[in-house]
Structures are given as C-alpha cells and as structure tokens.
Design a protein around this motif. Structure first.
Motif, PDB file in Angstrom:
ATOM      1  N   GLN A 253       0.822  -1.198   0.000  1.00 24.37           N
ATOM      2  CA  GLN A 253       0.000   0.000   0.000  1.00 24.37           C
ATOM      3  C   GLN A 253       0.862   1.256   0.000  1.00 24.37           C
ATOM      4  OE1 GLN A 253      -2.232   0.731   3.751  1.00 24.37           O
ATOM      5  NE2 GLN A 253      -1.378  -1.202   4.470  1.00 24.37           N
ATOM      6  N   THR A 254       0.236   2.362  -0.394  1.00 20.28           N
ATOM      7  CA  THR A 254       0.893   3.659  -0.422  1.00 20.28           C
ATOM      8  C   THR A 254       0.410   4.490   0.759  1.00 20.28           C
ATOM      9  OG1 THR A 254       1.100   3.637  -2.841  1.00 20.28           O
ATOM     10  CG2 THR A 254       1.219   5.777  -1.753  1.00 20.28           C
ATOM     11  N   ILE A 255       1.339   5.092   1.483  1.00 20.13           N
ATOM     12  CA  ILE A 255       1.012   5.897   2.657  1.00 20.13           C
ATOM     13  C   ILE A 255       1.459   7.344   2.415  1.00 20.13           C
ATOM     14  CG2 ILE A 255       1.413   6.231   5.125  1.00 20.13           C
ATOM     15  CD1 ILE A 255      -0.175   3.724   4.471  1.00 20.13           C
ATOM     16  N   GLN A 256       0.526   8.266   2.551  1.00 16.99           N
ATOM     17  CA  GLN A 256       0.835   9.684   2.404  1.00 16.99           C
ATOM     18  C   GLN A 256       1.198  10.260   3.772  1.00 16.99           C
ATOM     19  OE1 GLN A 256       0.460  11.632  -0.480  1.00 16.99           O
ATOM     20  NE2 GLN A 256      -0.504  10.170  -1.863  1.00 16.99           N
ATOM     21  N   ILE A 257       2.314  10.981   3.851  1.00 18.72           N
ATOM     22  CA  ILE A 257       2.741  11.638   5.085  1.00 18.72           C
ATOM     23  C   ILE A 257       3.053  13.100   4.769  1.00 18.72           C
ATOM     24  CG2 ILE A 257       4.473  11.718   6.915  1.00 18.72           C
ATOM     25  CD1 ILE A 257       4.825   8.722   6.616  1.00 18.72           C
ATOM     26  N   GLU A 258       2.467  14.008   5.548  1.00 21.11           N
ATOM     27  CA  GLU A 258       2.662  15.429   5.283  1.00 21.11           C
ATOM     28  C   GLU A 258       4.043  15.890   5.749  1.00 21.11           C
ATOM     29  OE1 GLU A 258       0.451  19.736   6.102  1.00 21.11           O
ATOM     30  OE2 GLU A 258      -0.454  17.848   6.796  1.00 21.11           O
ATOM     31  N   PHE A 259       4.708  16.616   4.866  1.00 19.19           N
ATOM     32  CA  PHE A 259       6.004  17.209   5.207  1.00 19.19           C
ATOM     33  C   PHE A 259       5.782  18.614   5.740  1.00 19.19           C
ATOM     34  CE2 PHE A 259       9.640  19.893   3.937  1.00 19.19           C
ATOM     35  CZ  PHE A 259      10.647  19.250   4.651  1.00 19.19           C
ATOM     36  N   ASN A 260       6.332  18.889   6.938  1.00 21.26           N
ATOM     37  CA  ASN A 260       6.112  20.178   7.587  1.00 21.26           C
ATOM     38  C   ASN A 260       7.409  20.929   7.863  1.00 21.26           C
ATOM     39  OD1 ASN A 260       3.181  20.132   7.909  1.00 21.26           O
ATOM     40  ND2 ASN A 260       3.547  18.410   9.290  1.00 21.26           N
ATOM     41  N   GLY A 261       8.393  20.724   6.999  1.00 21.03           N
ATOM     42  CA  GLY A 261       9.625  21.478   7.134  1.00 21.03           C
ATOM     43  C   GLY A 261      10.683  20.839   8.009  1.00 21.03           C
ATOM     44  N   GLU A 262      10.531  19.548   8.294  1.00 19.73           N
ATOM     45  CA  GLU A 262      11.533  18.856   9.105  1.00 19.73           C
ATOM     46  C   GLU A 262      12.883  18.840   8.400  1.00 19.73           C
ATOM     47  OE1 GLU A 262       7.577  16.761   9.991  1.00 19.73           O
ATOM     48  OE2 GLU A 262       8.606  17.592   8.246  1.00 19.73           O
ATOM     49  N   SER A 263      13.937  18.749   9.196  1.00 17.82           N
ATOM     50  CA  SER A 263      15.273  18.563   8.639  1.00 17.82           C
ATOM     51  C   SER A 263      15.440  17.111   8.238  1.00 17.82           C
ATOM     52  CB  SER A 263      16.340  18.946   9.671  1.00 17.82           C
ATOM     53  OG  SER A 263      16.337  18.004  10.741  1.00 17.82           O
ATOM     54  N   VAL A 264      16.488  16.828   7.493  1.00 22.29           N
ATOM     55  CA  VAL A 264      16.718  15.452   7.065  1.00 22.29           C
ATOM     56  C   VAL A 264      16.934  14.530   8.263  1.00 22.29           C
ATOM     57  CG1 VAL A 264      19.227  15.694   6.788  1.00 22.29           C
ATOM     58  CG2 VAL A 264      17.972  14.045   5.370  1.00 22.29           C
ATOM     59  N   HIS A 293       3.167  21.040   0.766  1.00 19.19           N
ATOM     60  CA  HIS A 293       2.655  22.269   0.167  1.00 19.19           C
ATOM     61  C   HIS A 293       3.713  23.366   0.181  1.00 19.19           C
ATOM     62  CE1 HIS A 293      -1.406  20.655  -0.092  1.00 19.19           C
ATOM     63  NE2 HIS A 293      -1.253  20.197   1.145  1.00 19.19           N
ATOM     64  N   ILE A 294       4.886  23.007   0.677  1.00 18.70           N
ATOM     65  CA  ILE A 294       6.008  23.943   0.663  1.00 18.70           C
ATOM     66  C   ILE A 294       7.157  23.295  -0.099  1.00 18.70           C
ATOM     67  CG2 ILE A 294       5.338  25.019   2.847  1.00 18.70           C
ATOM     68  CD1 ILE A 294       7.438  23.333   4.260  1.00 18.70           C
ATOM     69  N   THR A 295       8.128  24.077  -0.464  1.00 15.44           N
ATOM     70  CA  THR A 295       9.270  23.544  -1.196  1.00 15.44           C
ATOM     71  C   THR A 295      10.133  22.691  -0.262  1.00 15.44           C
ATOM     72  OG1 THR A 295       9.304  25.458  -2.659  1.00 15.44           O
ATOM     73  CG2 THR A 295      11.310  24.113  -2.553  1.00 15.44           C
ATOM     74  N   ILE A 296      10.358  21.452  -0.661  1.00 17.88           N
ATOM     75  CA  ILE A 296      11.203  20.566   0.132  1.00 17.88           C
ATOM     76  C   ILE A 296      12.660  20.918  -0.124  1.00 17.88           C
ATOM     77  CG2 ILE A 296      11.883  18.162   0.514  1.00 17.88           C
ATOM     78  CD1 ILE A 296       9.100  17.321  -0.337  1.00 17.88           C
ATOM     79  N   PRO A 297      13.467  21.073   0.930  1.00 21.51           N
ATOM     80  CA  PRO A 297      14.879  21.451   0.746  1.00 21.51           C
ATOM     81  C   PRO A 297      15.611  20.490  -0.170  1.00 21.51           C
ATOM     82  CG  PRO A 297      14.244  21.628   3.050  1.00 21.51           C
ATOM     83  CD  PRO A 297      13.099  20.972   2.343  1.00 21.51           C
ATOM     84  N   SER A 298      16.569  21.045  -0.910  1.00 19.07           N
ATOM     85  CA  SER A 298      17.275  20.248  -1.913  1.00 19.07           C
ATOM     86  C   SER A 298      18.083  19.113  -1.306  1.00 19.07           C
ATOM     87  CB  SER A 298      18.192  21.152  -2.746  1.00 19.07           C
ATOM     88  OG  SER A 298      19.139  21.808  -1.920  1.00 19.07           O
ATOM     89  N   ASP A 299      18.572  19.259  -0.057  1.00 16.32           N
ATOM     90  CA  ASP A 299      19.350  18.170   0.533  1.00 16.32           C
ATOM     91  C   ASP A 299      18.479  16.960   0.825  1.00 16.32           C
ATOM     92  OD1 ASP A 299      18.019  19.586   2.576  1.00 16.32           O
ATOM     93  OD2 ASP A 299      19.450  18.883   4.094  1.00 16.32           O
ATOM     94  N   ILE A 300      17.211  17.204   1.209  1.00 17.17           N
ATOM     95  CA  ILE A 300      16.283  16.090   1.436  1.00 17.17           C
ATOM     96  C   ILE A 300      15.923  15.426   0.112  1.00 17.17           C
ATOM     97  CG2 ILE A 300      13.970  15.466   2.212  1.00 17.17           C
ATOM     98  CD1 ILE A 300      14.197  17.540   4.382  1.00 17.17           C
ATOM     99  N   LEU A 301      15.624  16.239  -0.894  1.00 22.58           N
ATOM    100  CA  LEU A 301      15.284  15.681  -2.207  1.00 22.58           C
ATOM    101  C   LEU A 301      16.430  14.852  -2.761  1.00 22.58           C
ATOM    102  CD1 LEU A 301      13.456  18.690  -3.914  1.00 22.58           C
ATOM    103  CD2 LEU A 301      12.432  16.625  -2.934  1.00 22.58           C
ATOM    104  N   ALA A 394      13.957  18.781  -8.770  1.00 24.00           N
ATOM    105  CA  ALA A 394      15.002  18.833  -7.744  1.00 24.00           C
ATOM    106  C   ALA A 394      16.378  19.039  -8.350  1.00 24.00           C
ATOM    107  CB  ALA A 394      14.980  17.547  -6.927  1.00 24.00           C
ATOM    108  N   ILE A 395      16.639  18.381  -9.481  1.00 24.58           N
ATOM    109  CA  ILE A 395      17.939  18.538 -10.144  1.00 24.58           C
ATOM    110  C   ILE A 395      18.126  19.972 -10.626  1.00 24.58           C
ATOM    111  CG2 ILE A 395      19.301  17.853 -12.155  1.00 24.58           C
ATOM    112  CD1 ILE A 395      18.034  15.044 -11.851  1.00 24.58           C
TER     113      ILE A 395
END
Length: 407
Positions: A253-264, A293-301, A394-395
């Motif tokens: 199954q696929t699980i959606q998790i909201e990203f809220n600006g956490e660090s890696v 809904h926000i830009t995910i930092p490039s290091d995480i991507l 991301a690239i």
C-alpha cells in the motif's frame, strides 16, 4: 453448488522492487514463502468450506522452469484436496505454459489439467448436478490467436463454466499476445460463469458479476496493492455469485505523510511516528509519499532521489518492523507546486512541464521495455510521471542553487 475460483498463484515469484541486502532474514523468509502461504490458505478454506471443486486458472508458477520446491508443494496441496475428495481443475498460463502431456504431470486423481486445445470436462456433484467446465492451457508463452473461438456453446448440463487465462482486448495493457478476447465473445457462449486469469487486478467484467478476474493471490510489488486472494462462488436461485476472500499474508500500500519542514535528521522520526499510529493489522509493504505544500529542501530531495535516505530508513526499519508490522520499500515526494526560483522563469518551466512530462513521451522513451507487464503497469501509474517530474525539478533547483552560490 459452491466452488473456488483462483488464479495467478505465481509460486516462486521473485518479488520486484525490493533491496534484498537490507531486508532482515526473518522478514525475507516471510516474503519468499508468501505465495505458498496464500495458496495453502486457499486449500484450507476449500476443505473447511467443503467446496464442490476448485478452479486454478493459469500461472500457478511464476516461470516455466519452476523449482522442485514449488512443484512438490503444489502436489502436496493437491493431495490434501484429494484426501477430501475435492476435484481440482487446472489450466496453465503464459508464465507456466507446458507441452500438454497431461499424463506426465504426476498429479493425483482428483486433478484435471487442460491440454493445449480447448476441451470440456463434466463433473457430477454429490447432489447429482452436472457441471460442464471448458478450458485450455498455454502451450507457449505467446498466444495471439483468439482461442475463445474454440470454446463450445453451453451444453445441457446444469451449469456451464469457462476457464480462460487471457486478456480482454480493451484493458490498458500490452496483451495482444495472451489469448485475447472481447466481452461479447464470452457472453455469446451462454455460460453461467467465466473464471478468468492473467490480469492481477480483481474485477468483474459484467453487471451480473458472472465474468470475473479473481486477481492474483499475493501482490508482488506496489502496483499490485491491496488485499489479494480468491473468489468463493456460490449458487443462489440458479445464479452464481462470487465473494472475495483475502488470503495474502502481505499487502502492498501507499502511505501519504505530510512534510512540515523537518530537517533530514528529524524526518525519520516523523515517518515512523505516523506509521506507528496506523496500527497495521497485516504485514504491509509500504511506498511512503511525502506530501508537501512547501518547497522541500534540496538536501532532502537529493537524499531521497539517490537512495541514501531510503537506506537510512530501512536500517531503522530492521529494528522495528515486527513492532510496526510494516516494511518501507520506497519513498517518493509529491510537491503540490514545486517552484523554480531565480533566473529560470517559472512560466517557461511550467510550459516545459506541460509539453514534456506526458505519458506519451514517457512511453516513447521506454521503447521495448514497456512490453514487460510490470514496467507497463508502472508507466501507467500517475505517480510515476509525478515522480519523474519531481526528480527533474530537484535537479534543476540544485543546479540553480549552485549557480547562485558561485555568483
């Protein structure tokens, strides 16, 4: 009358998209045995429910040169059904095609295997009803001819059933090589039930639900998500009605998790806390999607796209998979509106996205690879297109960041 319709056991399936070197040994044993476990549960149900017969509609094995273990396991289960005088009818499909020499199979006397030409066998049930069952087995991996034309019209038996491992021509799959048919051809035969195999998604093809794909008995990758099992078919007022019964020990199954600006470094705790709250009732293999809904930092991507973040998650998952009852197989990102900042004009980027990132372009680039069913399924999934777009975004963002840092 009551019988089991099952198909696509794929015993010995290798499972796709799993990094075996990171999976704990006891978990890998569950994976390796899952197709066997599911079929054993089907046999258990057949015995407990005292069904009149069992239909196995193709691809019992994952490949033509299946293992001795898979062969002996199948015979063992057939013998269990034989001990309870439950007939089994088998047709072989494109994965386990065979020469048609039925007498060389060594199956017990309760088992009828269809040869390479369409044939009809009649069962006399304990209550005196006669059931005419028609089918055939693949003699090679590819069958382009519409074998449905060789099936006879319904006889004067109490029930007429067709077994067919093949593809409905309108389904979105490159299936011209797999005994193609159309719905009218099935309906014109006048059968009471069609037991179909080959398509791994459980579905009914007519409103009466008498023409059915039972789906496969154990999902093997994320495109085969959800519960898997078989159809228990029972007669009610001379109509055969199917009921799905789940038997797969593992579900995808696929699980959606909201990203809220956490660090890696903080992100794994967020992910596992969310998974713990879901209380998985059955061992689950997960594709985790970070929804932002926000830009995910490039290091995480970058860590997600180069696989290092998944490796870190799985190393942690080896310690808690039994407690959580789940295993993370992949991680993806979904950004509602990725933004390219700086000299690259956003309007031009959005235009390039709409013109370039299309399903047609993706299929053209895939070339002959799309003839493989699991790749075709993945290409048809909308999240594949989204994932490619997110990776490209991301690239681009990373390169822009580097340029701005150097300027």
């Amino acid at each position: 009358m009551k019988f089991i319709h099952a198909a696509d056991l794929h015993l010995d399936s290798p499972f796709l998209g799993l990094q075996n070197h990171t999976i704990p040994r006891d978990l890998w044993d569950k994976i390796r045995n899952s197709t066997f476990t599911s079929f054993e549960r089907i046999v258990n149900d057949a015995i407990e429910q005292n069904v009149d017969f069992v239909l196995l509609v193709g691809d019992l094995f994952d490949r033509n040169d299946h293992s001795v273990h898979a062969e002996t396991f199948l015979v063992q289960q057939l013998n269990r059904l034989n001990d309870h005088q439950i007939p089994v009818l088998i047709s072989f499909g494109n994965h386990d095609y065979f020469s048609g020499r039925v007498n060389q199979l060594g199956y017990p006397e309760n088992t009828y295997a269809f040869s390479n030409k369409v044939a009809t066998t009649t069962l006399l049930l304990k209550d005196g009803q006669r059931v005419a069952i028609s089918g055939f087995s693949f003699g090679s991996q590819w069958i382009k001819d519409p074998i449905i034309q060789d099936y006879p019209q319904a006889s004067n038996a109490d029930w007429n059933i067709g077994m067919l491992h093949g593809s409905l021509a309108t389904l979105n799959s490159p299936e011209a090589n797999y005994a193609p048919f159309n719905l009218n051809q099935l309906q014109e035969k006048g059968y009471d039930y069609w037991a179909l195999g080959h398509i791994h998604k459980r579905q009914s093809l007519n409103p009466q639900k008498t023409i059915n794909y039972s789906g496969n008995t154990q999902g093997r990758h994320i495109n085969e998500s959800g519960e898997k099992g078989y159809l228990m078919v029972e007669a009610a007022q001379h109509v055969l009605k199917p009921k799905f019964v789940a038997t797969a020990p593992i579900i995808w199954q696929t699980i959606q998790i909201e990203f809220n600006g956490e660090s890696v470094g903080e992100l794994p705790e967020t992910i596992f806390s969310h998974l713990a709250s879901l209380n998985f009732y059955k061992l689950s293999f997960l594709k985790v999607v970070l929804d932002s809904h926000i830009t995910i930092p490039s290091d995480i991507l970058k860590a997600i796209f180069d696989g290092t973040f998944l490796t870190a998650l799985q190393n942690l998952n080896t310690q808690n998979w039994q407690q959580l009852n789940c295993w993370i197989t992949s991680i993806k990102v979904h950004q509602s509106k990725p933004v390219i900042i700086s000299r690259l004009d956003q309007a031009y980027f959005d235009q390039a996205k709409s013109e370039t990132f299309t399903k047609e372009t993706l299929f053209d680039l895939a070339g002959s690879l799309k003839a493989l069913s699991f790749i075709n399924d993945d290409l048809n999934a909308q999240d594949t297109l989204n994932d490619i777009f997110n990776r490209s975004t991301a690239i681009l963002q990373e390169n822009i960041d580097h340029e701005e840092g150097d300027s």
